[in-house]
Structures are given as structure tokens and as C-alpha cells.
Design a protein around this motif. Sequence first.
Motif, short mmCIF file in Angstrom:
data_model
loop_
_atom_site.label_atom_id
_atom_site.label_comp_id
_atom_site.label_asym_id
_atom_site.label_seq_id
_atom_site.Cartn_x
_atom_site.Cartn_y
_atom_site.Cartn_z
N ALA A 22 0.82 -1.21 0.00
CA ALA A 22 0.00 0.00 0.00
C ALA A 22 0.86 1.26 0.00
O ALA A 22 0.53 2.25 -0.66
CB ALA A 22 -0.94 0.00 1.21
N ASN A 23 1.97 1.24 0.73
CA ASN A 23 2.89 2.37 0.73
C ASN A 23 3.45 2.64 -0.66
O ASN A 23 3.55 3.78 -1.11
CB ASN A 23 4.03 2.13 1.71
CG ASN A 23 3.59 2.17 3.16
OD1 ASN A 23 2.54 2.71 3.49
ND2 ASN A 23 4.38 1.56 4.04
N ILE A 24 3.81 1.56 -1.34
CA ILE A 24 4.38 1.67 -2.69
C ILE A 24 3.35 2.25 -3.66
O ILE A 24 3.63 3.21 -4.39
CB ILE A 24 4.87 0.29 -3.17
CG1 ILE A 24 6.11 -0.14 -2.38
CG2 ILE A 24 5.18 0.31 -4.67
CD1 ILE A 24 6.49 -1.59 -2.58
N ALA A 25 2.16 1.66 -3.68
CA ALA A 25 1.12 2.12 -4.59
C ALA A 25 0.66 3.53 -4.25
O ALA A 25 0.40 4.35 -5.14
CB ALA A 25 -0.07 1.16 -4.56
N GLY A 26 0.56 3.83 -2.96
CA GLY A 26 0.09 5.15 -2.55
C GLY A 26 1.03 6.26 -2.94
O GLY A 26 0.61 7.33 -3.39
N LYS A 27 2.33 6.02 -2.79
CA LYS A 27 3.31 7.05 -3.14
C LYS A 27 3.22 7.40 -4.61
O LYS A 27 3.22 8.59 -4.99
CB LYS A 27 4.72 6.55 -2.79
CG LYS A 27 5.82 7.55 -3.07
CD LYS A 27 7.17 6.99 -2.63
CE LYS A 27 8.28 8.03 -2.83
NZ LYS A 27 8.47 8.40 -4.24
N ILE A 28 3.13 6.40 -5.47
CA ILE A 28 3.04 6.66 -6.91
C ILE A 28 1.72 7.31 -7.27
O ILE A 28 1.67 8.27 -8.05
CB ILE A 28 3.23 5.34 -7.69
CG1 ILE A 28 4.66 4.83 -7.51
CG2 ILE A 28 2.93 5.55 -9.18
CD1 ILE A 28 4.90 3.44 -8.05
N SER A 29 0.63 6.85 -6.68
CA SER A 29 -0.69 7.41 -6.98
C SER A 29 -0.74 8.90 -6.66
O SER A 29 -1.27 9.70 -7.45
CB SER A 29 -1.77 6.69 -6.17
OG SER A 29 -1.79 5.31 -6.44
N LEU A 30 -0.18 9.28 -5.52
CA LEU A 30 -0.25 10.68 -5.10
C LEU A 30 0.58 11.60 -5.99
O LEU A 30 0.29 12.80 -6.08
CB LEU A 30 0.18 10.81 -3.64
CG LEU A 30 -0.78 10.19 -2.62
CD1 LEU A 30 -0.24 10.36 -1.21
CD2 LEU A 30 -2.17 10.81 -2.73
N GLU A 31 1.59 11.05 -6.64
CA GLU A 31 2.39 11.87 -7.55
C GLU A 31 1.56 12.35 -8.75
O GLU A 31 1.90 13.35 -9.38
CB GLU A 31 3.60 11.07 -8.04
CG GLU A 31 4.63 10.80 -6.95
CD GLU A 31 5.75 9.90 -7.42
OE1 GLU A 31 5.70 9.46 -8.59
OE2 GLU A 31 6.66 9.61 -6.62
N TYR A 32 0.47 11.63 -9.06
CA TYR A 32 -0.36 11.97 -10.22
C TYR A 32 -1.73 12.51 -9.82
O TYR A 32 -2.51 12.89 -10.68
CB TYR A 32 -0.54 10.73 -11.09
CG TYR A 32 0.73 10.31 -11.79
CD1 TYR A 32 1.03 10.77 -13.07
CD2 TYR A 32 1.65 9.47 -11.16
CE1 TYR A 32 2.19 10.39 -13.72
CE2 TYR A 32 2.81 9.09 -11.80
CZ TYR A 32 3.08 9.55 -13.08
OH TYR A 32 4.24 9.18 -13.71
N TYR A 33 -2.03 12.54 -8.54
CA TYR A 33 -3.36 12.93 -8.08
C TYR A 33 -3.47 14.46 -7.96
O TYR A 33 -2.59 15.11 -7.41
CB TYR A 33 -3.65 12.28 -6.73
CG TYR A 33 -5.04 12.51 -6.20
CD1 TYR A 33 -6.16 12.19 -6.96
CD2 TYR A 33 -5.24 13.03 -4.93
CE1 TYR A 33 -7.44 12.39 -6.47
CE2 TYR A 33 -6.51 13.22 -4.42
CZ TYR A 33 -7.61 12.89 -5.20
OH TYR A 33 -8.88 13.09 -4.71
N ARG A 34 -4.55 14.99 -8.49
CA ARG A 34 -4.84 16.44 -8.47
C ARG A 34 -3.72 17.26 -9.10
O ARG A 34 -3.37 18.35 -8.63
CB ARG A 34 -5.13 16.92 -7.05
CG ARG A 34 -6.41 16.36 -6.46
CD ARG A 34 -6.79 17.00 -5.14
NE ARG A 34 -8.02 16.43 -4.62
CZ ARG A 34 -8.56 16.78 -3.45
NH1 ARG A 34 -7.97 17.69 -2.68
NH2 ARG A 34 -9.69 16.23 -3.05
N THR A 35 -3.16 16.74 -10.16
CA THR A 35 -2.20 17.51 -10.94
C THR A 35 -2.94 18.18 -12.10
O THR A 35 -4.12 17.94 -12.33
CB THR A 35 -1.10 16.59 -11.50
OG1 THR A 35 -1.70 15.63 -12.37
CG2 THR A 35 -0.37 15.87 -10.37
#
Length: 266
Positions: free
Chosen positions: A16-29
Motif C-alpha cells: 500500500a505504501n508503494i502504490a500510494g506514493k506513486i498514486s499521489l504523484e499523479y493525483y490532483r495535478t
Amino acid sequence: MNNSPLPDSAFLHELANIAGKISLEYYRTNELNVVESKPKAHYRFDPVTQADKLAEKAMREHITQLYPNHSIMGEEYGITGEGDLQWVLDPIDGTRPFLCGIPLWANLIGLTEHGKAVMGMMSQPFIGERFWADQHGSWTSSAHGHFRLSTRKNVKLEHAILHTTSPEPIPARPDIHFMALNERVLMTRYGGECYGMAMLAAGRIDICVEFALEPYDIVPLIPIIERAGGVVTTVEGKRAEAGGAVVATGCPILHERVLAILNSDS
């Protein structure tokens, strides 16, 4: 290398930490980062983003490093490997709210043993909330604390809260009598995506009906609901790991009644 038959819940959190970090890099950009739209039953637009692909790829690499003998099924890259244990990954469940900036999406991670869902994780990294299940129970954690999950029991149908993600599939499945169920419950809510299932496990929603799920949409959520005391089946009353039209409820008595209405000829 870890040779344990089943990992502990710490490994779910690592993924979850791995997926979350990448997801947030693209979220609300400013960029939507949509790389394709896949045809999906009952939905006009089912986007795939760069975040979906990168998050799944990173989780696959981490699983393979620690559990090279495990199979993996993912939404973006299909099935690799074989064996009794299979990871089931939906890197971003709820890509449409993800694109809209609404935090009703999550990283979904499941594990099946001999085809049965035995562990699951639903992680929403933007608000820092997680729901997961291991061999010992079903849990949630956030900034507000760490709690064991428990579904609502002994709820009368007329007092029950019903959820489905979208009304779009309802006309395409007249054989599933959703509107008959809708008329008999306290209220119906739409649009919660995987959060509807999580809130069922948390005792806030009593019935979830989804019309066209893939295995990666539901496998991670099955243990979370079942270990909280709920029931998950297909509309036909069978195990739901293969997806399809799926019903989840807070207790067996309510589940039987809901299935009877959804399958009624009247």
C-alpha cells in the motif's frame, strides 16, 4: 526471500505504501495522465492512467522480490506465474473519481489461496485511511485511530442503507431487480466506489450491489467484509472471487432476503 505460506499484514502495508506514493504523484495535478480508455460493461468511459500502470508495476516488482513463487493477477498487466497463492491487484480502484480529484478511490491489494480470498487491503493515501484483513480479523486505521471492523447486524430491510456505485448499469440488467430492492430499503446512495464496501465492513452501510465487477475489483474487499462479519456472494449466491454481479451485506439473514428480492420474478 520469505518462505512463509502466508505473509503477515505488514506486507499488505508495504504494498500500500508503494502504490500510494506513486498514486499521489499523479493525483490532483494539472494533467489527467489518461493513457487509454478500456471498454467496460455498462460504462461509457473507463480510463487508465499512468499512475495505474506504474503503481501496479512497482507492486509486482516488490511481490516478486519477496515471493517469487506467487502468482499475480493485476488489472493492467494480467496474470503472471502460477501456484496456490495469487496476489490480485487493482492499482487505482475508482479511476474516474481519481481524475475528478474526489478521494473516493483506493489502492486495492488482495491475496487468494486455492482461489479463495484470504487477505485484503484497501488504502486511500490522500486522506490516510486504510481498511485491511488478515488471518486474525478486519481492521481500519487513520488519523482518528486504529479500530477493529464490525458490520451492522440484525438490521431490518426497511431500515437498511443500500449502495451501488452508479445507476448506469441498472437498465442493462433487468434480470437483477435492483429497483424492487431500492423501494424497500431506508435509502439508497450512489457514487461511493470501493468506499461503499469499506463502509459496509465498518457498519455504516448495510447492502452493496455491484453489477459488473472484475476479480481485482472485489477480491481485496472480500476478506475485509467477511472478517468483519459480513457476507459477499454473486447475485446467484456463489463465491464472488471471479467477479460479475456481486452482493455484499452485513449479516447472513439480511443477505438471504436481499438475494431473494434481486432474483424475484415479480
